[in-house]
Scaffold this motif. Structure first.
Motif: not given
Length: 403
Positions: A44-50, A366-371, A382-388, A396-397
């Motif tokens: 998924q591109m979106s960061a985890p929601v918190l 980043l794939l999209a904006a962080p949370t 702070l959470a984010w989806a990091e490129v693999g 990540r968090l």
């Protein structure tokens, strides 16, 4: 992503008391705040929601396995993931959000297809132990593309969604009570030719809704009172998009003296940019939006939040993208952002200008904006989806609460 076939409306499968993950992942450096957690690797591109919960943190993201797509939720504390659950869902959920509901319950919302493959807004109600308090609930009954949640009194929520025809976007307001139930008598079509809703709660406890008038790229605003708009105003022209550009997100935020509007844009050549403008709440005119860049000094800057000091900064030439501000009114407005494509950081605004900078961690992209969230003790999360490279994105968090 696998698992696009329909799944039955199954009960939540609780995976309680899971073996905690180590907060410090061995192949990751610490952030400026301390330990870094990898929640999952997911397509998924979106960061985890918190959602902060006292000294714990509730997170949600989309994952899949051999059985298909599901929604993962987890509780974290200083030892790692203490509890997690998976929610089987019908097709492909995305655009998750979380807000407080009745008591210690959490309203989790997302967009997904119904049995006719039509996108709708859905919700479920979770207990602090990640049990499902209420069945999965359809909120919208028209094609839905975007939405924002506005907390009402006593744990209730207004869901402001964008629906209708692509050529004629319309804002709808729906009341969801503190038990997660949409109230059928409180459904309003509040604005036509309207998209990208975003809201703040002002110092006098008024919800102010901002949105984009699509036909002429104007930002509009109005108080939202009992699900209806009052005294609609034309604020300012939006950030300009050229053919092939796309708007990724739009946010309204505030500090004690100014209202801020932020745009995240992807240009036709895939360059990422963030733009903003700001003005006092009663200003008759706003300046046109400008692209955000940054220049930092070596002078210490007190952020006003847990997590140590930063550096003074101002508008400059170093690129900034994927900005995500907090919405609460503090003396300084913090916003998470990607600096120079390599550094996940928090930048600070005050009085309508950029004033501070705190680098948090070097990342691969980043794939999209962080949370970005804060809690009652002014800890930052702070959470984010990091490129693999050859793997799915890493969820990540990092947090100032767990050092």
């Amino acid at each position: 992503m696998r698992g696009l076939g329909l799944l039955g409306w199954g009960a939540i499968l609780l995976l309680a008391a899971c073996q905690p993950l180590a907060l410090a992942t061995p192949d990751l450096p610490n952030s400026a705040w301390g330990l870094v957690m990898t929640l999952d690797q997911a397509e998924q591109m979106s960061a985890p929601v918190l959602r902060p919960l006292d000294d714990r943190l509730l997170a949600g993201w989309i994952a899949d396995d051999v059985n298909g797509t599901y929604q993962a939720v987890a509780l974290m504390n200083s030892s790692g993931i203490s509890q997690q659950a998976r929610l089987p869902l019908p097709v492909y959920p995305y655009a998750q959000q979380m807000v407080a509901a009745s008591g210690d319950l959490t309203l989790l919302t997302w967009l997904d297809a119904n049995v006719n493959r039509e996108t709708r807004l859905w919700a479920t109600l979770l207990t602090p132990n990640l049990e499902q308090e209420r069945e999965l609930i359809p909120i919208s009954d028209e094609a839905t593309r975007r939405y924002t949640l506005v907390s009402a009194t006593d744990g209730a929520t207004w869901a402001i969604s964008v629906g209708g025809l692509l050529s004629e976007p319309t804002l709808f307001a729906r009341f969801v009570d503190a038990e997660g139930r949409p109230r059928l008598e409180d459904i309003y079509e509040i604005a036509r030719d309207a998209d990208w809703p975003s809201a703040i709660r002002t110092a006098n406890d008024t919800v102010m809704l901002y949105w984009l008038r699509v036909s002429d790229n104007r930002i509009m605003r109005s108080p939202l009172i009992d699900g209806r708009l009052e005294q609609v105003e034309d604020v300012v022209e939006g950030a300009v998009l050229q053919p092939g550009d796309r708007l990724e997100s739009f946010h309204v935020a505030q500090d004690r003296t100014h209202i801020y509007l932020f745009w995240n844009i992807t240009r036709a050549d895939d360059r990422r940019e963030s733009w903003f403008t700001a003005a006092p709440p009663g200003a008759a005119e706003w300046l046109a939006p400008v692209r955000i860049g940054i220049t930092a000094s070596d002078v210490s800057f007190e952020t006003g939040f847990n997590g140590g000091s930063g550096l003074t900064a101002q508008q400059g030439s170093i690129s900034l993208s994927w900005i995500t501000p907090l919405s609460e009114p503090f003396d300084r407005l913090p916003a998470a952002a990607l600096i120079d494509q390599t550094t996940l950081a928090v930048v600070y605004f005050q009085g309508g200008t950029l004033v501070g900078y705190q680098p948090v961690i070097e990342i691969d992209g980043l794939l999209a904006a962080p949370t970005f969230r804060t809690d009652r003790d002014r800890h930052l999360h702070l959470a984010w989806a990091e490129v693999g490279t050859d793997t799915p994105a890493a969820m990540r968090l990092t947090s100032t609460r767990w050092r």
